[in-house]
Structures are given as C-alpha cells and as structure tokens.
Design an enzyme around this catalytic site. Structure first.
Site, PDB file in Angstrom:
ATOM      1  N   SER A 281       0.854  -1.186   0.000  1.00 47.66           N
ATOM      2  CA  SER A 281       0.000   0.000   0.000  1.00 47.66           C
ATOM      3  C   SER A 281       0.888   1.233   0.000  1.00 47.66           C
ATOM      4  O   SER A 281       1.963   1.237   0.609  1.00 47.66           O
ATOM      5  CB  SER A 281      -0.902  -0.004   1.244  1.00 47.66           C
ATOM      6  OG  SER A 281      -1.452   1.273   1.478  1.00 47.66           O
ATOM      7  N   ARG A 320     -21.540  -6.074 -46.684  1.00 48.05           N
ATOM      8  CA  ARG A 320     -20.398  -5.497 -45.965  1.00 48.05           C
ATOM      9  C   ARG A 320     -20.956  -4.361 -45.127  1.00 48.05           C
ATOM     10  O   ARG A 320     -21.679  -3.515 -45.648  1.00 48.05           O
ATOM     11  CB  ARG A 320     -19.332  -4.963 -46.932  1.00 48.05           C
ATOM     12  CG  ARG A 320     -18.658  -6.000 -47.805  1.00 48.05           C
ATOM     13  CD  ARG A 320     -17.499  -6.696 -47.090  1.00 48.05           C
ATOM     14  NE  ARG A 320     -16.504  -5.723 -46.664  1.00 48.05           N
ATOM     15  CZ  ARG A 320     -15.647  -5.115 -47.497  1.00 48.05           C
ATOM     16  NH1 ARG A 320     -15.686  -5.353 -48.790  1.00 48.05           N
ATOM     17  NH2 ARG A 320     -14.773  -4.260 -47.029  1.00 48.05           N
TER      18      ARG A 320
END
Length: 446
Positions: A281, A320
């Site tokens: 930490s 497409r």
C-alpha cells in the site's frame, strides 16, 4: 521525446491486469501487423497452390512480409483515409515485393478478408496462451483440492454461516469452472476461420482471374494459416466473433468467481486463505493486499461490457457493414488481452495460494455449534418427534445467543437427550456430507 513519454503509445499504464502478460504481446499493434502480413502472404501462397499465382510470387510476398520492414504508426495514420489499416499496408507491401510480383499482392481479396483473417490469427495465438494458463490453474487447484479434501470450513450462504463444507470441495469447484472455461476456449480456438470472399462475398474476382472453382481457394487459404475453412463467407455473419465474445466473457467470469472467493476468505477478520505474495500500500506499510485476486475480479467486471459490443455488432447490414465491423476491433482486442491477463494472474494466484486450516476450524465454532442445527434437526426428529425437535432447537438457539453458551452444553442439560453422542452430533467436522466423495468425483475429470 519518445512515443511513450509524449503520450503517443499505449504503455499499459492503466492496465496492470494485462500489462506484461504474454497475451499483451500477442494482441499489441506489432502482433496485429504481423498477423496482417501473415494473412497477405498466405493468400498469395494459397493462390499459388491452386495455380492462380506463380511459385515465385508466393516466395517473394512471403519474404517481403516481414514486420520489421513496416511502420505500424505510419500505417495507423494513413488508415484514416480508408477506414482500415489494410489499404495502406497493401500499398507498402506491393512496393516491397517489387514490380514483377507486386500485382499478386492482395489479388482478388477485399480489406475485410485480410482484417478478419488477421483478427482470427491474433485470437488463435492469444487463446493458445490463455489455454496454457488455464491448464496451470487447473493443475494447481487439483493439487489443492486433493490436499484439503477433508479440511472442514464454514459453508456460507447469503454472507452467513450455513452448514459445514470442506475447502477441498470449494477448490474442486473452482477447478471445475476453470476446466469449463478451458473446454469452451478450446472449442472456439479450433473453430476460428479464415475470411476470403472478395468484394461482396461471392469469390467472383478469383473466378475472373482463372480459378474454375473459386470455393477451393478459402480451403487452401485455411491450410496455409492452420485456421478453419468457413462454410460461407462471414463478412456480415459474425458467428466467429460472437463465439469469441461468449467464451472470453465466460472465462473471465469463471476466473472472477475464484477471485472474489479469495478476496472474501482473505479478509483480515476471516484470514482462511491468503495470496502467496500480497501487494503493498502507498500509505499503510502493514498491508499485503490480494492484488492478483483484485485484478482478476476487475477483469471479470470489464469483460461482459466488452462482449456486449461484439454481440451488438451481429446486427451488420448488407454484404459489408459500415460501422458494425469497425466497432469490433478495439473491444475484441481489449477482451483478448483482459482475459489473457486474468488467466495469467489466476495461474499465479492458485499456484501460490496459502490455505489456513486452523482458521477454518476456529471459525466453525463462531456460532457456538449452531452451524450443525440442520443435522440436529434431522437426528432429533426420530427421538423427540418433528414438532418437539423444532421447538427445542429454536429455544436452544435463542439461549445460545443470549447466554453465550455452546449448543453442546445446552443439549447436555436436556434429560430427553441422555444417551446420545452429543460430541459427534455437534462436531462440525463430522457434518460435511458427501463433500469428500464429490471432491474425488470432480478430480476424476481431466
């Protein structure tokens, strides 16, 4: 300034879950460039194999398709003009091949053929890495489950102690999820197809170039790349991408289940397991945070949303699509590398997991014996009758809380129960049901 220092490169600053993993390398821009070039070179070789291109062209394109000869950044900048990186890449590759064989580069194909095929190559290479890490995690969990087959611990439902279980059964369940993820990933990996269909999915250009049966070309292409040959072109039939989304999202969730269990069990006030090496930490020197579990849990929360974009792209119009296909690229890469990182972290987590049976045993006594009330209800019903057994246990549960005495002590004071083996009946370790047998059964799965 370098690209990294001026903000031009994705260095993984916000991606500790995938940074440094093999999957990160397999999905980076360099990996995609390699896959695009592999797809182009294989296309020329496939055409040579069916007589549509000379052998010299196949050799020349394959030699020229060296990622070191191309600038991914320049390709990205030029991709804006046509909307995808294949267009500038084809121009550069054609130039690199030279005048004699340059016309055979990309012949008959469309940009989506190459982009989709390259994406399947990237996915295949990444899934191979994921499968290896899933194998590591499954092996580690198998060892843990066997070692702790009979280690009793509290079973918890809706956050509360329920009845006893074993850590072996819990670890066997984790392993089962990993194997489920492995099996799904392996099936998807084996099914990843090439894409080769031409401008509108008809293979017409290849027929125009002289192939009597253009449908042989995708099969030849698939052989060159060790991918599957599709039954139909899938420009707007996005089953392969949806299958990838599903298996990756499931894998993230399966690994996330392990992670959140470890996060819960490694809380300071529980401490039944811990990661082999916790993280530090910035403010509290005493902490050893369960970092691997945290990163896996984060990946599990991200994956469904990434998969949702890919499922949404199934709605692709015409032969497409404009936008649906393009929307897939980034979330699919993010999903691949997110799950790849999670698989890496899960392998490390399970291989280094520390189990504390003494804490588990201690916690079995936190309810002063009430954790075996289900057993007592079943065992006392033949002795006292169902109504009386329920009445007695309800009253003794109240007194256990009010008087801070164990259920064993209170039961011993009941004259109706003289002669019963209360030590056996109130020992949580003797009420784990078929946990051992279920664990053995689960470990038979390979």
């Amino acid at each position: 300034m370098t690209a990294a220092t001026n903000g031009g490169a994705d260095t993984g600053l916000l991606g500790p879950g995938w940074y440094g993993s093999a999957a990160a390398s397999a999905t980076g821009d360099g990996a995609y460039l390699r896959a695009l070039l592999d797809a182009e070179a294989a296309l020329t070789r496939a055409q040579a194999a069916v007589g549509l291109a000379p052998a010299g062209a196949a050799a020349a394109v394959t030699e020229a398709a060296d990622p070191a000869r191309f600038d991914a950044g320049a390709l990205a900048e030029r991709a804006r003009a046509g909307g995808n990186p294949v267009i500038p890449l084809v121009a550069d590759l054609t130039k690199a091949v030279g005048a004699e064989y340059g016309p055979y580069v990309h012949r008959g194909a469309t940009s989506q053929d190459i982009m989709d095929t390259a994406t399947m190559l990237v996915a295949a290479r990444t899934l191979d890495l994921v499968l290896a890490d899933l194998g590591r995690a499954a092996a580690a969990l198998g060892r843990t489950a066997a070692e702790h087959r009979d280690t009793p611990m509290p079973g918890r439902t809706l956050t509360q102690h329920a009845v006893p279980t074993t850590f072996g059964l819990k670890a066997a369940g984790w392993r089962s999820l990993v194997l489920d993820a492995r099996d799904r990933t392996a099936r998807v990996r084996a099914s990843l197809p090439v894409q080769l269909a031409g401008a509108a999915g008809t293979l017409a250009a290849f027929g125009a170039y002289g192939v009597a049966d253009p449908t042989v070309l995708p099969k030849s292409y698939a052989r060159e790349l060790a991918l599957a040959a599709p039954l139909l072109p899938w420009h707007t039939l996005r089953t392969p991408v949806a299958d990838l989304a599903g298996c990756l999202a499931f894998t993230a969730g399966a690994l996330g289940k392990i992670a959140v269990d470890v996060l819960t069990l490694s809380r300071t006030e529980i401490g039944e397991v811990s990661e082999g090496s916790g993280g530090g930490s910035s403010a509290m020197p005493h902490k050893a945070n369960p970092v691997r579990s945290t990163l896996v849990a984060a990946a599990a929360r991200r994956a469904p949303q990434l998969a949702a974009v890919l499922y949404g792209s199934l709605v692709a119009e015409d032969e497409r699509p404009a936008g649906a296909w393009h929307a897939e690229w980034e979330p699919l890469r993010d999903l691949l590398r997110t799950v790849g990182g999670a698989a890496r972290d899960t392998a490390e987590l399970t291989e280094g997991l520390r189990v504390r049976p003494e804490a588990m045993r201690e916690h079995l006594g936190l309810t002063e014996g009430l954790i075996v009330s289900e057993r007592l209800s079943a065992e006392l019903t033949p002795v006292l009758g169902r109504a009386r057994a329920k009445e007695l246990l309800t009253e003794l549960a109240r007194r256990t809380h009010a008087e801070h005495r164990t259920l064993r002590e209170l039961l011993a004071e009941e004259t109706e129960l003289q002669g019963l083996d209360l030590d056996d009946l109130t020992d949580p370790a003797r009420y784990t049901g078929a946990a051992g047998v279920l664990t053995d059964r689960a470990l038979e799965r390979r």
